[in-house]
Scaffold this active site. Structure first.
Site, short mmCIF file in Angstrom:
data_model
loop_
_atom_site.label_atom_id
_atom_site.label_comp_id
_atom_site.label_asym_id
_atom_site.label_seq_id
_atom_site.Cartn_x
_atom_site.Cartn_y
_atom_site.Cartn_z
N HIS A 79 0.67 -1.71 -0.04
CA HIS A 79 0.14 -0.23 0.10
C HIS A 79 1.05 1.47 -0.47
O HIS A 79 0.14 2.47 -0.31
CB HIS A 79 -0.82 -0.19 1.49
CG HIS A 79 -1.96 -0.68 1.45
ND1 HIS A 79 -2.57 -1.28 2.47
CD2 HIS A 79 -1.84 -2.21 0.20
CE1 HIS A 79 -3.35 -2.75 2.10
NE2 HIS A 79 -3.60 -2.73 0.17
N HIS A 234 -9.57 -2.48 -4.31
CA HIS A 234 -7.88 -2.05 -4.07
C HIS A 234 -7.47 -3.07 -4.92
O HIS A 234 -6.39 -3.38 -4.55
CB HIS A 234 -8.79 -2.71 -2.57
CG HIS A 234 -7.66 -2.87 -1.76
ND1 HIS A 234 -7.07 -2.00 -0.72
CD2 HIS A 234 -6.96 -3.74 -1.81
CE1 HIS A 234 -6.16 -2.34 -0.57
NE2 HIS A 234 -5.66 -3.85 -0.53
N ASP A 238 -3.51 -3.08 -5.58
CA ASP A 238 -2.24 -4.17 -4.95
C ASP A 238 -1.54 -4.58 -6.26
O ASP A 238 -0.43 -4.28 -5.58
CB ASP A 238 -3.24 -5.58 -4.59
CG ASP A 238 -3.26 -5.63 -2.83
OD1 ASP A 238 -3.83 -4.71 -2.02
OD2 ASP A 238 -4.40 -5.93 -3.31
N HIS A 260 -1.29 -10.81 -5.62
CA HIS A 260 0.34 -10.81 -4.96
C HIS A 260 0.66 -11.89 -5.56
O HIS A 260 2.29 -11.71 -6.80
CB HIS A 260 0.26 -11.14 -3.92
CG HIS A 260 -0.32 -9.92 -2.96
ND1 HIS A 260 -0.47 -8.84 -3.63
CD2 HIS A 260 -1.14 -10.06 -1.75
CE1 HIS A 260 -0.78 -8.13 -2.88
NE2 HIS A 260 -1.73 -8.78 -1.87
#
Length: 278
Positions: A79, A234, A238, A260
């Site tokens: 973040h 969001h 990421d 991720h």
């Protein structure tokens, strides 16, 4: 495509707790010279070791992005990296007195606020923005993330979630400092009550609340969402944090149910192309 490098105008600090550790942490963003890049500095460790935000030091992508060098590590950094990347900050030292930055409100808004407080300082050196020359992709079952050549940085994310309040969501954003701050930077992490219980048993998510995460129960939502599609916003945040490790980029990134892990695999492929071009 070249532009001038940028750093922040002055040091600025913030104190909070880590998302997973729940432990108090003080973080200071400091200006850095041209070509320094983004560097983490662990002030709580002997010698204040530094870890560059580079794919060479990527040590883990399970639920968060972790960097490690010479025994020192930092985690859950996506973040703050996304905030610097989205706001066009090329050079900055991120000092922390623990391994995890403060969670803030669960988005990048706290860190965007710090950048505004510090001011953005242009530098003389130019930065080379890497224009992706060919398409690359990473797959895992029905999930994938791909990058295509594009004149700018654009991200399209599709999420399909069986939860009655979520369903299928798609967001498509061309990233500039303005669109990042307005549409992406304030989107918080999404969590589910059953996930949080499992995380806490593993000693993770200890700093998470219904304020700094959008928490869904079996049928409802325990938080107040900022947008109906906060989840995909969001996820784009990421992606920006994860690809920031490879530097300024022009590409159209298309993700379906990304993670991720897939972001890391895509970044490796883009980095390989970048090295070939050099």
């Amino acid at each position: 495509m070249n532009r001038k490098q940028q750093t922040i105008g002055k040091p600025v600090s913030y104190e909070g707790v880590g998302l997973h550790s729940g432990l108090p942490v003080r973080m200071t963003l400091r200006p850095a010279p041209a070509d320094a890049g983004i560097v983490f500095r662990r002030t709580d460790l002997s010698g204040a070791p530094e870890i560059p935000a580079s794919p060479a030091y990527l040590a883990g992508t399970n639920r968060a992005t972790t960097l490690a060098k010479d025994g020192a590590h930092v985690t859950t950094i996506e973040h703050v990296l996304a905030a610097l990347y989205g706001m066009g900050i090329d050079n900055c030292v991120i000092e922390m007195d623990r391994q995890e930055p403060p969670v803030g409100d669960g988005s990048a808004a706290t860190f965007i606020g710090m950048i505004h407080e510090a001011g953005i300082a242009p530098q003389e050196a130019e930065v080379h923005v890497f224009s992706l020359p060919t398409s690359v992709a990473a797959y895992e079952g029905e999930k994938f993330v791909a990058a295509l050549p594009y004149d700018g940085l654009r991200i399209t994310f599709t999420s399909m979630n069986p939860h009655p309040l979520l369903g299928t969501q798609v967001r498509d954003v061309t990233i500039t400092a303005e669109t990042f701050e307005k549409e992406i930077g304030s989107a918080r992490t999404i969590g589910f009550t059953w996930e949080l219980e499992a995380l806490r048993k593993m000693g993770l998510g200890l700093g998470g609340t219904t304020e700094n995460a959008v928490v869904y129960s079996e049928e409802g939502c325990l938080s107040v969402p900022r947008w109906p599609d906060e989840l995909v916003r969001h996820k784009i945040l990421d992606i920006l944090g994860d690809i920031s490790l490879i530097g300024p980029l022009y590409a159209h990134i298309i993700a379906v149910m990304g993670s991720h892990k897939l972001n890391g695999e895509l970044s490796e492929q883009i980095l390989s192309l970048k090295k070939q071009q050099k």
